[in-house]
Design a protein around this motif. Sequence first.
Motif, PDB file in Angstrom:
ATOM      1  N   ASN A 128       0.842  -1.197   0.000  1.00 37.01           N
ATOM      2  CA  ASN A 128       0.000   0.000   0.000  1.00 37.01           C
ATOM      3  C   ASN A 128       0.879   1.249   0.000  1.00 37.01           C
ATOM      4  O   ASN A 128       1.797   1.356   0.816  1.00 37.01           O
ATOM      5  CB  ASN A 128      -0.901  -0.018   1.242  1.00 37.01           C
ATOM      6  CG  ASN A 128      -2.003   1.029   1.178  1.00 37.01           C
ATOM      7  OD1 ASN A 128      -1.722   2.213   1.075  1.00 37.01           O
ATOM      8  ND2 ASN A 128      -3.233   0.577   1.238  1.00 37.01           N
ATOM      9  N   PRO A 129       0.618   2.209  -0.904  1.00 39.40           N
ATOM     10  CA  PRO A 129       1.463   3.418  -0.965  1.00 39.40           C
ATOM     11  C   PRO A 129       1.533   4.180   0.355  1.00 39.40           C
ATOM     12  O   PRO A 129       2.548   4.815   0.656  1.00 39.40           O
ATOM     13  CB  PRO A 129       0.762   4.269  -2.041  1.00 39.40           C
ATOM     14  CG  PRO A 129       0.018   3.283  -2.875  1.00 39.40           C
ATOM     15  CD  PRO A 129      -0.424   2.193  -1.943  1.00 39.40           C
ATOM     16  N   ALA A 130       0.472   4.107   1.157  1.00 39.40           N
ATOM     17  CA  ALA A 130       0.473   4.828   2.434  1.00 39.40           C
ATOM     18  C   ALA A 130       1.499   4.257   3.411  1.00 39.40           C
ATOM     19  O   ALA A 130       1.891   4.936   4.375  1.00 39.40           O
ATOM     20  CB  ALA A 130      -0.916   4.775   3.072  1.00 39.40           C
ATOM     21  N   LEU A 131       1.947   3.013   3.152  1.00 39.36           N
ATOM     22  CA  LEU A 131       2.916   2.369   4.044  1.00 39.36           C
ATOM     23  C   LEU A 131       4.284   2.223   3.384  1.00 39.36           C
ATOM     24  O   LEU A 131       5.107   1.421   3.812  1.00 39.36           O
ATOM     25  CB  LEU A 131       2.402   0.994   4.470  1.00 39.36           C
ATOM     26  CG  LEU A 131       1.091   0.990   5.268  1.00 39.36           C
ATOM     27  CD1 LEU A 131       0.636  -0.433   5.554  1.00 39.36           C
ATOM     28  CD2 LEU A 131       1.259   1.761   6.578  1.00 39.36           C
ATOM     29  N   ALA A 132       4.533   3.031   2.355  1.00 36.94           N
ATOM     30  CA  ALA A 132       5.818   2.953   1.656  1.00 36.94           C
ATOM     31  C   ALA A 132       6.994   3.241   2.584  1.00 36.94           C
ATOM     32  O   ALA A 132       8.099   2.750   2.377  1.00 36.94           O
ATOM     33  CB  ALA A 132       5.826   3.935   0.483  1.00 36.94           C
ATOM     34  N   HIS A 133       6.749   4.050   3.631  1.00 36.27           N
ATOM     35  CA  HIS A 133       7.832   4.376   4.559  1.00 36.27           C
ATOM     36  C   HIS A 133       8.356   3.137   5.276  1.00 36.27           C
ATOM     37  O   HIS A 133       9.516   3.103   5.704  1.00 36.27           O
ATOM     38  CB  HIS A 133       7.349   5.398   5.593  1.00 36.27           C
ATOM     39  CG  HIS A 133       6.246   4.903   6.476  1.00 36.27           C
ATOM     40  ND1 HIS A 133       4.922   4.842   6.048  1.00 36.27           N
ATOM     41  CD2 HIS A 133       6.248   4.427   7.746  1.00 36.27           C
ATOM     42  CE1 HIS A 133       4.176   4.365   7.029  1.00 36.27           C
ATOM     43  NE2 HIS A 133       4.956   4.101   8.063  1.00 36.27           N
ATOM     44  N   LEU A 134       7.523   2.108   5.412  1.00 35.86           N
ATOM     45  CA  LEU A 134       7.977   0.882   6.058  1.00 35.86           C
ATOM     46  C   LEU A 134       9.021   0.184   5.200  1.00 35.86           C
ATOM     47  O   LEU A 134      10.031  -0.322   5.716  1.00 35.86           O
ATOM     48  CB  LEU A 134       6.799  -0.066   6.296  1.00 35.86           C
ATOM     49  CG  LEU A 134       5.712   0.415   7.259  1.00 35.86           C
ATOM     50  CD1 LEU A 134       4.571  -0.588   7.273  1.00 35.86           C
ATOM     51  CD2 LEU A 134       6.276   0.594   8.654  1.00 35.86           C
ATOM     52  N   ARG A 135       8.796   0.134   3.892  1.00 36.00           N
ATOM     53  CA  ARG A 135       9.733  -0.534   3.000  1.00 36.00           C
ATOM     54  C   ARG A 135      11.046   0.218   2.918  1.00 36.00           C
ATOM     55  O   ARG A 135      12.120  -0.383   2.916  1.00 36.00           O
ATOM     56  CB  ARG A 135       9.106  -0.682   1.610  1.00 36.00           C
ATOM     57  CG  ARG A 135       7.860  -1.565   1.616  1.00 36.00           C
ATOM     58  CD  ARG A 135       7.386  -1.881   0.217  1.00 36.00           C
ATOM     59  NE  ARG A 135       6.905  -0.699  -0.487  1.00 36.00           N
ATOM     60  CZ  ARG A 135       5.682  -0.209  -0.360  1.00 36.00           C
ATOM     61  NH1 ARG A 135       4.825  -0.805   0.463  1.00 36.00           N
ATOM     62  NH2 ARG A 135       5.308   0.845  -1.037  1.00 36.00           N
ATOM     63  N   SER A 136      10.978   1.537   2.882  1.00 37.09           N
ATOM     64  CA  SER A 136      12.220   2.321   2.815  1.00 37.09           C
ATOM     65  C   SER A 136      12.985   2.231   4.124  1.00 37.09           C
ATOM     66  O   SER A 136      14.214   2.231   4.152  1.00 37.09           O
ATOM     67  CB  SER A 136      11.909   3.781   2.484  1.00 37.09           C
ATOM     68  OG  SER A 136      11.084   4.368   3.482  1.00 37.09           O
ATOM     69  N   ALA A 137      12.253   2.115   5.245  1.00 43.36           N
ATOM     70  CA  ALA A 137      12.922   2.025   6.543  1.00 43.36           C
ATOM     71  C   ALA A 137      13.546   0.660   6.752  1.00 43.36           C
ATOM     72  O   ALA A 137      14.571   0.527   7.421  1.00 43.36           O
ATOM     73  CB  ALA A 137      11.918   2.306   7.671  1.00 43.36           C
TER      74      ALA A 137
END
Length: 226
Positions: A128-137
């Motif tokens: 989900n784009p709203a949780l993209a920060h999880l993948r980058s982190a």
Amino acid sequence: MDDEQYSQRIEKLKESFEAGTVKFRNDNNRAYIPNQVYTDRLERVLEGKWSKEIREIEINIPHSYVKAVVRVYIGPYFREGSAIADITSQGVSNAEDRAKNAAFIEALDTWEMGWRDLSQYNDDWGKNPALAHLRSASAPEGSKPPPPPHEKVDRRCIGPNCGKFLTNEDYSVLKKIPNFHIQRMVYCSDCLPDAFMRKLEPVASSLPIHYQTRLAMALEKAKKRK
């Protein structure tokens, strides 16, 4: 523990785990993090300032299930999780343990523990784009080199009479298949069904040689059937 200390500890709990922490269930290949790993993280970050309480146990023999509600405290703060486990041939005690463990992890899930690690294996919410920060982190760009292509990963092929471990190369190819549920279906290069193989045609040039050969054979079979 005041509000600021609580917030700082929660951020540490949400940090990524070490590589190799995520495992995959034998029955459905779903990704998970073992209960013991969560407990160790709680102990190391909170230094004993946490506890859990079994709030409810419901044993329903007629419908063959056990329900558990578990509350986890961090200082004066708490979250609850609930879960149901089927009663199998292993008995009520085993179902009770499974329900309590699952409820414990569900409570921790509300603090987003393990999300950074599990997001890459979950198509339902992980992309989900709203949780993209999880993948980058979880995997900062340039933080580590790509894994060796022929190195084995902790996933077994579900093909008939196969069960061999996949390689990083296999796993990378499966990720290229459109709408492919990689958390449930994993195949080695020999067992990948032709129907999925043909979906790789748009990215044929980027495939390893043996996958390109299999793709050509799958396309030829389809052409002969027409």
